[in-house]
Design an enzyme around this catalytic site. Structure first.
Site: not given
Ligand code: HPA
Length: 274
Positions: A29, A60, A82, A84-85, A112, A209-210, A233, A245
């Protein structure tokens, strides 16, 4: 069936370029700017490549670029798929098998992610030392693809020598970084504070998530893997702000220049091992 699909995918790609990539990249990302450094011979949208699912996530672009970088033949996935899509893990890992089929022997996965350690700051990087698959699924479930063994050894999912080169590249480019374990979750919710506490306690360095399915697919196909997380983060509860996001993309974008320099240095240094 999978062999036939991979053949069709390969035939489509090789119609656009005869370049045979040896090094692959998956850009997470907000980290796609690196791709502009590639002297591109072909640029294909995921949606036009046979048997690829197309990416719907903002940040993306969903493109596969083949070209040269620092004198190395590369295949760069700008963006990824992903689970989750709503697609299957098999669809998530399909591009990795495609890269393997094209000749890629080494894969750089980037993402990310949320930092799980208090010492981490937004915009830091983490070299992925190991991973925990917390998605609840394994992409290799089902009939085995003949491109690899039924039971895959995961002693060293991330190649030690290449990871050391990546660490040295971060040092050379004076980029703040850590080493740690990537925890891969399904998403698309960000974690609760309780989950973040738990992931930290069990040894996690970052959560996202990847990545985990791609690494499993890559190891199954015998690729060497090296992984880099951008800590966009801190995990829920470790900082006061709520997660969005937009923030993830914004921070990834801010560190894009450092990220790009690091991967260019890495490519130069790793060249002799490819
Ligand atoms: N959690 C899950 N996926 C993420 C995060 C997070 O804090 N930051 C960027 N992708």
């Amino acid at each position: 069936m999978i062999d036939q699909q991979l053949k069709e995918t390969k035939d489509f790609i090789t119609k656009h370029t005869s370049l045979k990539p040896t090094l692959g990249f998956v850009l997470g990302s907000g980290l796609s700017g690196f791709a502009s450094k590639v002297k591109a011979e072909a640029e294909l949208r995921f949606g036009e490549i046979p048997h690829f699912s197309s990416s719907t996530v903002e940040g993306h672009p969903g493109k596969l670029i083949l070209g040269t970088l620092e004198g190395v033949n590369v295949a760069v996935m700008c963006g990824r798929l992903h689970a989750y899509e709503g697609i299957s893990m098999q669809q998530v890992m399909y591009p990795v098998r495609t890269l393997a089929t094209l000749g890629v022997r080494t894969l750089v996965v980037t993402n990310a992610s949320g930092g799980l350690q208090k010492k981490m700051k937004q915009g830091d990087f983490m070299v992925i030392r190991d991973q925990i698959n917390f998605t609840g699924e394994n992409p290799l479930r089902g009939p085995n693809w003949a491109g690899g063994p039924r039971f895959v050894d995961m002693t060293e999912p991330f190649d030690k020598q290449l990871s050391a080169i990546l660490t040295a590249s971060l040092k050379k480019e004076k980029v703040r970084h850590h080493q740690g374990v990537y925890i891969g979750v399904m998403g698309p919710t960000y974690e609760t504070a309780a989950e973040i506490k738990f992931y930290g306690k069990i040894g996690g360095g970052a959560v996202g998530m990847s990545t985990v399915a791609e690494v499993i697919a890559a190891r199954h196909a015998g690729l060497k893997v090296v992984g880099l997380s951008c800590i966009t983060n801190l995990g829920t509860g470790l900082s006061k702000t709520k997660l969005t996001h937009e923030e993830v993309k914004e921070v990834a974008h801010q560190v894009e220049a450092k990220f790009t320099r690091t991967l260019l240095t890495f490519t130069r240094q790793a060249k002799k091992l490819l």
